[in-house]
Design an enzyme around this catalytic site. Structure first.
Site, PDB file in Angstrom:
ATOM      1  N   ARG A  20       0.860  -1.183   0.000  1.00 24.46           N
ATOM      2  CA  ARG A  20       0.000   0.000   0.000  1.00 24.46           C
ATOM      3  C   ARG A  20       0.893   1.229   0.000  1.00 24.46           C
ATOM      4  O   ARG A  20       1.477   1.562   1.027  1.00 24.46           O
ATOM      5  CB  ARG A  20      -0.876  -0.040   1.256  1.00 24.46           C
ATOM      6  CG  ARG A  20      -1.989   0.977   1.276  1.00 24.46           C
ATOM      7  CD  ARG A  20      -2.574   1.071   2.685  1.00 24.46           C
ATOM      8  NE  ARG A  20      -1.778   1.966   3.504  1.00 24.46           N
ATOM      9  CZ  ARG A  20      -1.719   1.926   4.827  1.00 24.46           C
ATOM     10  NH1 ARG A  20      -2.392   1.029   5.499  1.00 24.46           N
ATOM     11  NH2 ARG A  20      -0.973   2.796   5.496  1.00 24.46           N
TER      12      ARG A  20
ATOM     13  N   HIS B  24      -3.745   4.610   4.426  1.00 23.42           N
ATOM     14  CA  HIS B  24      -4.862   3.659   4.393  1.00 23.42           C
ATOM     15  C   HIS B  24      -6.074   4.305   3.715  1.00 23.42           C
ATOM     16  O   HIS B  24      -6.662   3.761   2.799  1.00 23.42           O
ATOM     17  CB  HIS B  24      -5.204   3.217   5.812  1.00 23.42           C
ATOM     18  CG  HIS B  24      -6.476   2.449   5.897  1.00 23.42           C
ATOM     19  ND1 HIS B  24      -6.587   1.172   5.405  1.00 23.42           N
ATOM     20  CD2 HIS B  24      -7.700   2.784   6.369  1.00 23.42           C
ATOM     21  CE1 HIS B  24      -7.843   0.744   5.596  1.00 23.42           C
ATOM     22  NE2 HIS B  24      -8.523   1.702   6.169  1.00 23.42           N
TER      23      HIS B  24
ATOM     24  N   TYR C 273       3.324   5.246  12.039  1.00 22.83           N
ATOM     25  CA  TYR C 273       3.596   3.834  12.299  1.00 22.83           C
ATOM     26  C   TYR C 273       4.507   3.144  11.295  1.00 22.83           C
ATOM     27  O   TYR C 273       4.819   1.982  11.459  1.00 22.83           O
ATOM     28  CB  TYR C 273       2.278   3.058  12.415  1.00 22.83           C
ATOM     29  CG  TYR C 273       1.352   3.218  11.228  1.00 22.83           C
ATOM     30  CD1 TYR C 273       1.536   2.467  10.073  1.00 22.83           C
ATOM     31  CD2 TYR C 273       0.296   4.127  11.263  1.00 22.83           C
ATOM     32  CE1 TYR C 273       0.702   2.619   8.983  1.00 22.83           C
ATOM     33  CE2 TYR C 273      -0.544   4.289  10.170  1.00 22.83           C
ATOM     34  CZ  TYR C 273      -0.341   3.529   9.035  1.00 22.83           C
ATOM     35  OH  TYR C 273      -1.168   3.687   7.960  1.00 22.83           O
TER      36      TYR C 273
HETATM   37  C1  LIG Z   1     -15.461  -5.194  11.046  1.00 22.99           C
HETATM   38  C2  LIG Z   1     -14.583  -4.021  10.819  1.00 22.99           C
HETATM   39  N1  LIG Z   1     -13.679  -3.684  11.752  1.00 22.99           N
HETATM   40  C3  LIG Z   1     -12.881  -2.609  11.585  1.00 22.99           C
HETATM   41  C4  LIG Z   1     -12.976  -1.854  10.461  1.00 22.99           C
HETATM   42  C5  LIG Z   1     -12.108  -0.620  10.292  1.00 22.99           C
HETATM   43  N2  LIG Z   1     -11.134  -0.819   9.229  1.00 22.99           N
HETATM   44  C6  LIG Z   1     -11.382  -0.390   7.980  1.00 22.99           C
HETATM   45  S1  LIG Z   1     -10.196  -0.841   6.915  1.00 22.99           S
HETATM   46  C7  LIG Z   1      -9.291  -1.590   8.126  1.00 22.99           C
HETATM   47  C8  LIG Z   1      -8.002  -2.277   7.760  1.00 22.99           C
HETATM   48  C9  LIG Z   1      -8.191  -3.302   6.680  1.00 22.99           C
HETATM   49  O1  LIG Z   1      -6.993  -3.887   6.346  1.00 22.99           O
HETATM   50  P1  LIG Z   1      -6.891  -4.980   5.217  1.00 22.99           P
HETATM   51  O2  LIG Z   1      -7.947  -6.022   5.414  1.00 22.99           O
HETATM   52  O3  LIG Z   1      -5.500  -5.445   5.172  1.00 22.99           O
HETATM   53  O4  LIG Z   1      -7.286  -4.226   3.876  1.00 22.99           O
HETATM   54  P2  LIG Z   1      -6.626  -2.915   3.240  1.00 22.99           P
HETATM   55  O5  LIG Z   1      -7.446  -1.747   3.684  1.00 22.99           O
HETATM   56  O6  LIG Z   1      -5.219  -2.827   3.664  1.00 22.99           O
HETATM   57  O7  LIG Z   1      -6.779  -3.097   1.762  1.00 22.99           O
HETATM   58  C10 LIG Z   1      -9.935  -1.460   9.351  1.00 22.99           C
HETATM   59  C11 LIG Z   1      -9.405  -1.958  10.623  1.00 22.99           C
HETATM   60  C12 LIG Z   1     -13.953  -2.219   9.514  1.00 22.99           C
HETATM   61  N3  LIG Z   1     -14.151  -1.526   8.397  1.00 22.99           N
HETATM   62  N4  LIG Z   1     -14.738  -3.307   9.708  1.00 22.99           N
END
Ligand SMILES: Cc1ncc(C[n+]2csc(CCOP(=O)(O)OP(=O)(O)O)c2C)c(N)n1
Lengths: 367, 324
Positions: free
Chosen positions: A261, A265, A274
């Site tokens: 990435r 985010h 971080y």
């Molecule tokens: C059930 C839930 N918990 C927390 C979140 C908050 N949240 C949104 S994106 C994220 C990180 C996701 O990481 P990843 O699955 O690696 O996908 P990326 O965004 O890096 O593509 C979090 C913690 C959420 N959307 N849904």
């Protein structure tokens, strides 16, 4: 890790694993290959424009795909028209490959709707914010395809598969493990496509898993492969293979696209808290677009006239995105009552009436 | 006295609780280096270490489920759910396990868990980031549910929630995180479990909690300019309800309007209306009325101003109560 193009843009010939996949790439015409490049550049431009629009206050938030273009275009272009994609909130490149107008995506980030497109139109399902939930929906959808007899018939226009997108963080969710379990037990035609961009907001992959993610599949009873997610050819080949397996009745498949990435985010996030910028610099050298361009040029499959034309097309698309966003009207407020139920609901009907009457009572009262 | 935002008051409150009791551990997604998406745990991992400020995997069922185990082992987990809409994967653990452990162990087991949830809308977020789901938890026996509205209650409230041996769902009004206010450094004069009269008045009682308290105080100010005297009660504790304070107020004013962001149907306002009517029926000049969100999924952000009760809708509710 399957790789068909080095970061310098050299074809990886032969090799043990890669050899199985080269045929998929060899079958591509120059026209198709140039199409991949066009997709990569255009979707990056959409992303850049959307980030700018967010900074200017036109979008509430934006989840950038910077760095993940090859993972999305490679897999998106591997889909057959009858396949179905179940995205998270970052699959702008897949949406693009499915023919979804980027303005549909921007509407959600602008806050004029919570999705708003018809998934059946392009076989591209609604964005999913709740992490991991769509992997179960995808598996269920694949079970439906099975029940409709559209798996393993040998008819290339009929057999269908489903692809479920999710991140490395999502693999920690129970839903994703349950999707793996269901898919395996039901032998459902679903490809799980994990974009391991190495971060879940501030948490590195090591906080979600202690083994390489593709190896998880084995524990559930289906194959898993890791592919260089910044190599559009390798992603295309591996996903195409996985989808063929699923369509032919071999059951689920896990593809882990190993990528990075590059940005925050989302526009609300501050990665300097971080992670170190040195990592980002290293990954810049593995840029998916630069490497593919180098190869196309070296092989003489595309020339500067083509590259310039793509740039011009990107400018046009950026304009479309910008104009379309600025012209996007706010929804009519009473419309929020419209699509809650299929059948009329007396409480809502009454509330809608009260809402309209209440707002009418202000009309002309502004001094 | 110091001026703090609600967010900073919570950070300081968490810090005080952790200093006081080594069994207090924090758990959640991104709460370490990042300090949580709202920065409420900022700096705590640096000071207390990774064993006490635990960056968890991205799994809400896992977060609350393991907190149950830690509590059984004598720890006092304080878990952070990133946004209101993400608590549902953990819902089963909260309502089936956390809430019932005390009763099913015939009182031998305590569940001193605090589940912190940023709540409510008004920040222009995408879906699942703006929900008011308190009624699910107030409906569940075995849980305490609170919602703070100001820095003082945030600072003392989080410490009181952590100190109690019962499980607490602790709601933080996210669009007020950055509002500043006085925090007294002496021990709290009022318990988190009781309601507070935030403004005295005589014509009508307006009951609110969390993000709506500020809106209601503004409404009371506006009403005062038109010669109407509204009493504003900040509920603070949603379960148990402080009926003594609510009924004392309504017996003085004769009228009550309950305000919340959540959809009204089956919401906490309905419970308050029923409970107050049952006890103070003969003092009421009008039915207890509700002003809340419409009975819709939380709408896209461009429409949230239309969805959320604002000052005008509170005053409209008061007008209707006074018209009886
Ligand atoms: C059930 C839930 N918990 C927390 C979140 C908050 N949240 C949104 S994106 C994220 C990180 C996701 O990481 P990843 O699955 O690696 O996908 P990326 O965004 O890096 O593509 C979090 C913690 C959420 N959307 N849904």
């Amino acid at each position: 890790m399957i790789q068909l193009l080095t970061p310098e843009g050299q074809r990886v010939e032969g090799g043990t694993d890669a050899a199985d996949y080269t045929a998929y790439v060899d079958a591509l015409s120059d026209e198709e290959l140039r199409g991949f490049y066009r997709d990569l550049v255009l979707i990056r431009r959409v992303d850049t424009e959307a980030t700018a629009l967010q900074r200017q206050g036109e979008l509430g938030i934006w989840a950038s795909l910077l760095g993940q273009e090859a993972a999305q275009v490679g897999s998106g272009r591997a889909l057959a028209p009858q396949d179905h994609a179940f995205p998270t909130y970052r699959e702008h490149g897949v949406a693009w490959c499915r023919g979804v107008d980027p303005l549909n995506l921007l509407g959600m980030f602008r806050g004029v709707n919570n999705g708003g497109w018809d998934p059946a139109e392009k076989n591209f399902h609604l964005y999913t914010i709740i992490i991991g939930a769509q992997t179960l929906h995808a598996t269920g959808y694949a079970m439906g395809i099975q029940r409709d007899g559209a798996v393993g018939t040998g008819d290339p226009d009929r057999d269908a598969a489903v692809i479920a997108y999710f991140g490395d963080g999502a693999t920690a969710q129970g839903d994703v493990s349950e999707a793996f379990t269901f898919a395996a037990v039901m032998n459902a035609p679903v490809v799980f496509f994990c974009q391991n961009n190495q971060w879940a907001i501030s948490e590195p992959s090591e906080r979600q898993t202690r083994i390489p993610l593709y190896q998880r599949a084995r524990g559930f009873g289906f194959p898993g492969v890791r592919v260089d997610g910044n190599d559009v050819l390798a992603v295309y080949a591996v996903t195409k293979h996985a989808l063929e397996e699923a369509r032919s009745g071999q059951g689920p498949f896990l593809v882990e696209a190993y990528t990075y990435r590059m940005g925050a985010h989302t526009t609300s996030d501050d990665p300097t808290k971080y992670r170190v910028s040195a990592d980002v610099e290293v990954w810049k050298l593995r840029d998916p677009i630069a490497r593919f361009k180098a190869w196309l040029a070296r092989e003489g499959r595309a020339d500067s006239t083509f590259f310039d034309a793509v740039e011009a097309q990107a400018d046009e698309l950026a304009l479309h995105v910008r104009r379309g966003t600025l012209e996007m009207p706010d929804p009519d407020a009473p419309s929020m009552f419209d699509h809650v139920y299929v059948e009329p609901h007396p409480l809502l009907a009454a509330e809608r009436e009260q809402f309209v009457a209440y707002h009418a009572s202000f009309e002309g009262s502004h001094s | 006295m110091t001026q703090l935002t609600i967010a900073k008051a919570l950070t300081n409150g968490l810090r005080a609780a952790m200093e006081k009791d080594p069994k207090v551990v924090l758990m959640g997604e991104d709460i370490g280096k990042l300090g949580g998406v709202f920065r409420v745990t900022e700096g705590l991992q640096k000071d207390f270490g990774e064993e006490r400020v635990i960056d968890t995997p991205l799994a809400e069922a896992g977060i609350v489920g393991t907190a149950v185990g830690l509590a059984l082992r004598g720890y006092r987990p304080v878990v952070e759910i990133q946004f209101d809409g993400f608590v549902y994967p953990a819902f089963d653990h909260i309502v089936s396990q956390v809430a019932k452990m005390r009763a099913r162990s015939l009182g031998t087991v305590a569940m001193p868990i605090v589940i912190r949830i940023p709540v409510g809308g008004g920040i222009g977020a995408v879906e699942h980031h703006s929900e008011s789901n308190e009624a699910y938890f107030t409906h569940t026996a075995g849980l305490k549910v609170v919602c703070v509205s100001n820095p003082e209650d945030a600072y003392w409230g989080i410490q009181q929630a952590i100190a109690t041996d019962d499980p607490v769902v602790f709601y933080e009004p996210k669009r007020r995180y950055w509002d500043k206010g006085e925090v007294g450094i002496d021990a709290p004069t009022r318990g988190l479990w009781s309601a507070a009269v935030a403004r005295e008045g005589t014509d009508c009682t307006v009951v609110a909690y969390g993000p709506m308290v500020k809106t209601c105080l503004q409404a009371a100010q506006a009403a005062a300019e038109e010669g109407r005297s509204l009493e504003v009660v900040d509920l603070r504790s949603l379960s148990p309800l402080d009926l003594d304070t609510l009924c004392a107020s309504v017996e003085k004013t004769g009228r009550m309007v309950v305000v919340h962001e959540a959809s009204t149907s089956g919401g906490l306002g309905a419970e308050i209306a029923a409970a107050v009517t049952q006890r103070s029926f003969h003092h009421l000049e009008a039915p207890v009325l509700r002003v809340g969100g419409y009975n819709l999924p939380y709408p896209p952000s461009r429409l949230e101003e239309d969805f959320l009760p604002d000052l005008d809708r509170v005053l409209d509710g008061v007008d209707r109560a006074l018209a009886f």
